[in-house]
Design a protein around this motif. Structure first.
Motif, PDB file in Angstrom:
ATOM      1  N   TRP A 128       0.778  -1.242   0.000  1.00 56.41           N
ATOM      2  CA  TRP A 128       0.000   0.000   0.000  1.00 56.41           C
ATOM      3  C   TRP A 128       0.808   1.291   0.000  1.00 56.41           C
ATOM      4  O   TRP A 128       0.438   2.239  -0.708  1.00 56.41           O
ATOM      5  N   PRO A 129       1.877   1.427   0.804  1.00 58.24           N
ATOM      6  CA  PRO A 129       2.511   2.747   0.941  1.00 58.24           C
ATOM      7  C   PRO A 129       2.921   3.427  -0.370  1.00 58.24           C
ATOM      8  O   PRO A 129       2.606   4.611  -0.552  1.00 58.24           O
ATOM      9  N   PRO A 130       3.585   2.738  -1.313  1.00 59.05           N
ATOM     10  CA  PRO A 130       3.958   3.471  -2.535  1.00 59.05           C
ATOM     11  C   PRO A 130       2.750   3.861  -3.384  1.00 59.05           C
ATOM     12  O   PRO A 130       2.793   4.854  -4.117  1.00 59.05           O
ATOM     13  N   LEU A 131       1.673   3.110  -3.277  1.00 60.16           N
ATOM     14  CA  LEU A 131       0.451   3.436  -4.023  1.00 60.16           C
ATOM     15  C   LEU A 131      -0.283   4.587  -3.349  1.00 60.16           C
ATOM     16  O   LEU A 131      -0.706   5.541  -4.008  1.00 60.16           O
ATOM     17  N   LEU A 132      -0.417   4.507  -2.046  1.00 60.08           N
ATOM     18  CA  LEU A 132      -1.105   5.560  -1.291  1.00 60.08           C
ATOM     19  C   LEU A 132      -0.361   6.892  -1.415  1.00 60.08           C
ATOM     20  O   LEU A 132      -0.982   7.954  -1.441  1.00 60.08           O
ATOM     21  N   ARG A 161     -22.155  17.042   0.561  1.00 64.27           N
ATOM     22  CA  ARG A 161     -21.155  16.040   0.966  1.00 64.27           C
ATOM     23  C   ARG A 161     -21.249  14.818   0.065  1.00 64.27           C
ATOM     24  O   ARG A 161     -22.342  14.379  -0.304  1.00 64.27           O
ATOM     25  N   VAL A 162     -20.074  14.285  -0.259  1.00 65.91           N
ATOM     26  CA  VAL A 162     -19.971  13.028  -0.986  1.00 65.91           C
ATOM     27  C   VAL A 162     -19.010  12.133  -0.214  1.00 65.91           C
ATOM     28  O   VAL A 162     -17.909  12.556   0.148  1.00 65.91           O
ATOM     29  N   ASP A 163     -19.431  10.904   0.060  1.00 59.24           N
ATOM     30  CA  ASP A 163     -18.576   9.901   0.698  1.00 59.24           C
ATOM     31  C   ASP A 163     -18.367   8.773  -0.298  1.00 59.24           C
ATOM     32  O   ASP A 163     -19.328   8.324  -0.953  1.00 59.24           O
ATOM     33  N   LEU A 164     -17.137   8.303  -0.409  1.00 58.44           N
ATOM     34  CA  LEU A 164     -16.796   7.267  -1.373  1.00 58.44           C
ATOM     35  C   LEU A 164     -16.058   6.140  -0.664  1.00 58.44           C
ATOM     36  O   LEU A 164     -15.180   6.395   0.171  1.00 58.44           O
ATOM     37  N   THR A 165     -16.421   4.920  -0.984  1.00 50.35           N
ATOM     38  CA  THR A 165     -15.731   3.735  -0.488  1.00 50.35           C
ATOM     39  C   THR A 165     -15.379   2.882  -1.704  1.00 50.35           C
ATOM     40  O   THR A 165     -16.202   2.686  -2.595  1.00 50.35           O
ATOM     41  N   LEU A 166     -14.167   2.377  -1.705  1.00 47.16           N
ATOM     42  CA  LEU A 166     -13.651   1.690  -2.879  1.00 47.16           C
ATOM     43  C   LEU A 166     -12.870   0.453  -2.467  1.00 47.16           C
ATOM     44  O   LEU A 166     -11.998   0.517  -1.600  1.00 47.16           O
ATOM     45  N   VAL A 198      -9.078   1.743   5.326  1.00 45.48           N
ATOM     46  CA  VAL A 198      -9.858   1.397   6.508  1.00 45.48           C
ATOM     47  C   VAL A 198      -9.866  -0.124   6.672  1.00 45.48           C
ATOM     48  O   VAL A 198     -10.183  -0.858   5.731  1.00 45.48           O
ATOM     49  N   ASP A 199      -9.490  -0.562   7.863  1.00 49.96           N
ATOM     50  CA  ASP A 199      -9.490  -1.977   8.217  1.00 49.96           C
ATOM     51  C   ASP A 199      -8.688  -2.833   7.243  1.00 49.96           C
ATOM     52  O   ASP A 199      -8.978  -4.026   7.071  1.00 49.96           O
ATOM     53  N   GLY A 200      -7.719  -2.234   6.566  1.00 47.83           N
ATOM     54  CA  GLY A 200      -6.905  -2.991   5.617  1.00 47.83           C
ATOM     55  C   GLY A 200      -7.704  -3.564   4.471  1.00 47.83           C
ATOM     56  O   GLY A 200      -7.248  -4.462   3.769  1.00 47.83           O
ATOM     57  N   HIS A 201      -8.892  -3.009   4.242  1.00 42.16           N
ATOM     58  CA  HIS A 201      -9.826  -3.610   3.289  1.00 42.16           C
ATOM     59  C   HIS A 201     -10.291  -2.675   2.185  1.00 42.16           C
ATOM     60  O   HIS A 201     -10.540  -3.104   1.072  1.00 42.16           O
ATOM     61  N   HIS A 202     -10.459  -1.392   2.496  1.00 40.74           N
ATOM     62  CA  HIS A 202     -10.996  -0.486   1.486  1.00 40.74           C
ATOM     63  C   HIS A 202     -10.428   0.921   1.641  1.00 40.74           C
ATOM     64  O   HIS A 202      -9.897   1.271   2.681  1.00 40.74           O
ATOM     65  N   LEU A 203     -10.529   1.671   0.552  1.00 39.73           N
ATOM     66  CA  LEU A 203     -10.146   3.079   0.531  1.00 39.73           C
ATOM     67  C   LEU A 203     -11.389   3.924   0.739  1.00 39.73           C
ATOM     68  O   LEU A 203     -12.456   3.590   0.218  1.00 39.73           O
ATOM     69  N   THR A 204     -11.247   5.006   1.480  1.00 42.38           N
ATOM     70  CA  THR A 204     -12.363   5.936   1.646  1.00 42.38           C
ATOM     71  C   THR A 204     -11.870   7.368   1.454  1.00 42.38           C
ATOM     72  O   THR A 204     -10.692   7.670   1.658  1.00 42.38           O
ATOM     73  N   ARG A 205     -12.807   8.191   1.068  1.00 38.12           N
ATOM     74  CA  ARG A 205     -12.545   9.624   0.957  1.00 38.12           C
ATOM     75  C   ARG A 205     -13.897  10.345   0.995  1.00 38.12           C
ATOM     76  O   ARG A 205     -14.907   9.822   0.533  1.00 38.12           O
ATOM     77  N   SER A 206     -13.890  11.552   1.539  1.00 38.04           N
ATOM     78  CA  SER A 206     -15.090  12.380   1.578  1.00 38.04           C
ATOM     79  C   SER A 206     -14.758  13.765   1.052  1.00 38.04           C
ATOM     80  O   SER A 206     -13.610  14.209   1.132  1.00 38.04           O
TER      81      SER A 206
END
Length: 110
Positions: A24-28, A81-86, A38-46
């Motif tokens: 993850w670190p070089p991608l993030l 507001r927009v919340d996104l989970t990926l 979040v929880d090592g499972h998904h990306l989130t952003r608002s």
């Protein structure tokens, strides 16, 4: 522009596994700092926007991009507001495609 934003999401081969915490670190690092794993499972952003119309416009831009990339986030639209989970459902976790789509979203979002 970061390298991820020049890539296109691609179908994963059968049996593909999710990325690990060491991947993850070089991608993030190529994404806006507002993205969180979040929880090592998904990306989130608002995003906070001035009104419903601008929030809806962002959702529509993200939706068109997701269709073009054939990789679809969960989006929640609220007034201003927009919340996104990926995440990648086929691996039940994160794949490179999630980071690619996030990088493209960074280019079109406020």
């Amino acid at each position: 522009m970061h390298a991820l934003a020049r890539e296109h999401c691609t179908p994963l081969p059968a049996g593909a596994r999710p990325l690990t915490a060491t991947d993850w670190p070089p991608l993030l690092a190529q994404l806006d700092g507002a993205w969180q794993i979040v929880d090592g499972h998904h990306l989130t952003r608002s995003w906070r926007l001035p009104d419903f119309a601008q929030a809806l416009a962002l959702v529509n831009r993200i939706g068109a991009l997701a269709e073009a990339q054939d990789h679809h986030p969960d989006l929640v639209l609220r007034w201003g507001r927009v919340d996104l989970t990926l995440w990648t459902h086929t691996v039940d976790g994160l794949s490179r495609n999630d980071f690619i789509l996030a990088a493209h979203i960074d280019r079109l979002a406020p």
